[in-house]
Enzyme design. Structure first.
Site, PDB file in Angstrom:
ATOM      1  N   ILE A 184       6.281   8.262   8.338  1.00  0.00           N
ATOM      2  CA  ILE A 184       6.761   8.724   9.643  1.00  0.00           C
ATOM      3  C   ILE A 184       8.152   9.371   9.549  1.00  0.00           C
ATOM      4  O   ILE A 184       8.542  10.172  10.411  1.00  0.00           O
ATOM      5  CB  ILE A 184       6.758   7.531  10.644  1.00  0.00           C
ATOM      6  CG1 ILE A 184       6.676   8.013  12.075  1.00  0.00           C
ATOM      7  CG2 ILE A 184       7.947   6.614  10.430  1.00  0.00           C
ATOM      8  CD1 ILE A 184       6.387   6.889  13.067  1.00  0.00           C
TER       9      ILE A 184
ATOM     10  N   HIS B 205       5.384   4.812  -2.439  1.00  0.00           N
ATOM     11  CA  HIS B 205       5.733   6.126  -1.887  1.00  0.00           C
ATOM     12  C   HIS B 205       5.316   7.204  -2.885  1.00  0.00           C
ATOM     13  O   HIS B 205       5.624   7.096  -4.078  1.00  0.00           O
ATOM     14  CB  HIS B 205       7.248   6.253  -1.700  1.00  0.00           C
ATOM     15  CG  HIS B 205       7.862   5.282  -0.755  1.00  0.00           C
ATOM     16  ND1 HIS B 205       8.274   5.642   0.501  1.00  0.00           N
ATOM     17  CD2 HIS B 205       8.160   3.963  -0.884  1.00  0.00           C
ATOM     18  CE1 HIS B 205       8.801   4.589   1.110  1.00  0.00           C
ATOM     19  NE2 HIS B 205       8.750   3.556   0.288  1.00  0.00           N
TER      20      HIS B 205
ATOM     21  N   HIS C   8       3.573  -1.243  -0.717  1.00  0.00           N
ATOM     22  CA  HIS C   8       3.223   0.182  -0.621  1.00  0.00           C
ATOM     23  C   HIS C   8       3.928   0.962  -1.720  1.00  0.00           C
ATOM     24  O   HIS C   8       4.985   0.575  -2.213  1.00  0.00           O
ATOM     25  CB  HIS C   8       3.603   0.758   0.746  1.00  0.00           C
ATOM     26  CG  HIS C   8       5.026   0.506   1.148  1.00  0.00           C
ATOM     27  ND1 HIS C   8       5.446  -0.706   1.651  1.00  0.00           N
ATOM     28  CD2 HIS C   8       6.125   1.289   1.090  1.00  0.00           C
ATOM     29  CE1 HIS C   8       6.735  -0.651   1.902  1.00  0.00           C
ATOM     30  NE2 HIS C   8       7.186   0.541   1.558  1.00  0.00           N
TER      31      HIS C   8
ATOM     32  N   GLN D 273      13.365  -2.421   0.318  1.00  0.00           N
ATOM     33  CA  GLN D 273      12.105  -2.648   1.039  1.00  0.00           C
ATOM     34  C   GLN D 273      12.396  -2.963   2.503  1.00  0.00           C
ATOM     35  O   GLN D 273      13.269  -3.797   2.807  1.00  0.00           O
ATOM     36  CB  GLN D 273      11.310  -3.807   0.414  1.00  0.00           C
ATOM     37  CG  GLN D 273       9.929  -3.966   1.047  1.00  0.00           C
ATOM     38  CD  GLN D 273       9.034  -4.979   0.331  1.00  0.00           C
ATOM     39  OE1 GLN D 273       9.476  -5.663  -0.598  1.00  0.00           O
ATOM     40  NE2 GLN D 273       7.797  -5.080   0.763  1.00  0.00           N
TER      41      GLN D 273
HETATM   42  P1  5GP Z   1      10.224   0.839   2.335  1.00  0.00           P
HETATM   43  O1  5GP Z   1      11.629   1.048   2.823  1.00  0.00           O
HETATM   44  O2  5GP Z   1       9.713  -0.534   2.738  1.00  0.00           O
HETATM   45  O3  5GP Z   1      10.020   1.146   0.885  1.00  0.00           O
HETATM   46  O4  5GP Z   1       9.344   1.935   3.065  1.00  0.00           O
HETATM   47  C1  5GP Z   1       8.846   1.818   4.348  1.00  0.00           C
HETATM   48  C2  5GP Z   1       8.441   3.213   4.783  1.00  0.00           C
HETATM   49  O5  5GP Z   1       7.602   3.105   5.907  1.00  0.00           O
HETATM   50  C3  5GP Z   1       9.631   4.098   5.214  1.00  0.00           C
HETATM   51  O6  5GP Z   1       9.665   5.269   4.407  1.00  0.00           O
HETATM   52  C4  5GP Z   1       9.348   4.392   6.677  1.00  0.00           C
HETATM   53  O7  5GP Z   1       9.697   5.705   7.049  1.00  0.00           O
HETATM   54  C5  5GP Z   1       7.864   4.147   6.791  1.00  0.00           C
HETATM   55  N1  5GP Z   1       7.440   3.696   8.101  1.00  0.00           N
HETATM   56  C6  5GP Z   1       8.021   2.731   8.850  1.00  0.00           C
HETATM   57  N2  5GP Z   1       7.342   2.546   9.991  1.00  0.00           N
HETATM   58  C7  5GP Z   1       6.295   3.423   9.966  1.00  0.00           C
HETATM   59  C8  5GP Z   1       5.230   3.694  10.878  1.00  0.00           C
HETATM   60  O8  5GP Z   1       5.104   3.101  11.952  1.00  0.00           O
HETATM   61  N3  5GP Z   1       4.352   4.644  10.505  1.00  0.00           N
HETATM   62  C9  5GP Z   1       4.453   5.327   9.329  1.00  0.00           C
HETATM   63  N4  5GP Z   1       3.546   6.248   9.055  1.00  0.00           N
HETATM   64  N5  5GP Z   1       5.447   5.093   8.443  1.00  0.00           N
HETATM   65  C10 5GP Z   1       6.356   4.149   8.759  1.00  0.00           C
END
Ligand code: 5GP
Ligand code: ZN
Length: 135
Positions: free
Chosen positions: A33, A103, A101, A95
Site C-alpha cells: 500500500i 518484500h 512476508h 518489522q
Molecule cells: P514490514 O515493515 O513489516 O516489513 O512491512 C509491512 C508492509 O506492509 C509495509 O511496506 C506497508 O506499507 C505494508 N502495509 C501495511 N498495511 C497494509 C495494508 O493494509 N495493505 C497493503 N497492501 N499493504 C500494507
C-alpha cells in the site's frame, strides 16, 4: 490458523481490499500500500505466522518460490534494472506487520533507495570470534 486482528490474514481472506497479483495453494502476493518503488509486491503465506523465526519450512519455501516468480514478472513486465528481496524479522529489523512476508522491491537506475549501512572492513578477530559462536 488465522489471527482475527491481522491485516494480512484479512487480505488473504478477501476481507480487506488489496491488489492481489498472484495466488497459489500456500501463498498470496499483493501490492504494498506504500510502495518503496513502482511495482513493490508483498508475498505472504496463507497461514498466519509471526515471522521468519517461526514460519514452517514448507511455507517459507513456497513464499520464496512465489517471491522469485514475482521478481521474474516485474523484471519482464516493468522494465526494472534489478530487484531486492527484503524480510524484516522483529521490530529492531523494521518489522511492522506481524504476519511473515517477503518484500519484492523492483529497482530502477534512478530510484532513491540506498543501502541502509555503510560498508567498511570489519575487525578480523571480531569476525572470527562471532563465527565461532555461530558454528
Ligand atoms: P514490514 O515493515 O513489516 O516489513 O512491512 C509491512 C508492509 O506492509 C509495509 O511496506 C506497508 O506499507 C505494508 N502495509 C501495511 N498495511 C497494509 C495494508 O493494509 N495493505 C497493503 N497492501 N499493504 C500494507
Ligand atoms: Zn496473519
Amino acid at each position: 490458523m488465522r489471527d482475527p486482528d491481522c491485516i494480512f490474514c484479512k487480505i488473504v481472506a478477501g476481507e480487506l481490499p488489496s491488489q492481489k497479483v498472484d495466488e497459489d495453494e500456500r501463498t498470496v502476493a499483493f501490492m504494498d500500500i506504500s510502495p518503496a518503488t513502482r511495482g513493490h509486491v508483498l508475498v505472504v503465506p496463507r497461514e498466519h505466522v509471526r515471522n521468519l523465526l517461526e514460519v514452517d519450512p514448507e511455507d517459507l519455501q513456497a513464499t520464496m518460490a512465489t517471491a522469485q516468480r514475482m521478481a521474474r514478472r516485474v523484471s519482464e513486465r516493468l522494465g526494472v534494472a534489478g530487484v531486492n528481496l527484503l524480510n524484516a524479522c522483529g521490530s529492531a529489523a523494521w518489522q511492522t506487520v506481524w504476519h511473515f512476508h517477503v518484500h519484492v522491491i523492483p529497482r530502477y537506475e534512478d530510484d532513491p533507495l540506498r543501502l541502509p549501512w555503510i560498508p567498511a572492513e570489519g575487525d578480523p578477530a571480531e569476525i572470527e570470534a562471532v563465527a565461532r559462536e555461530l558454528r
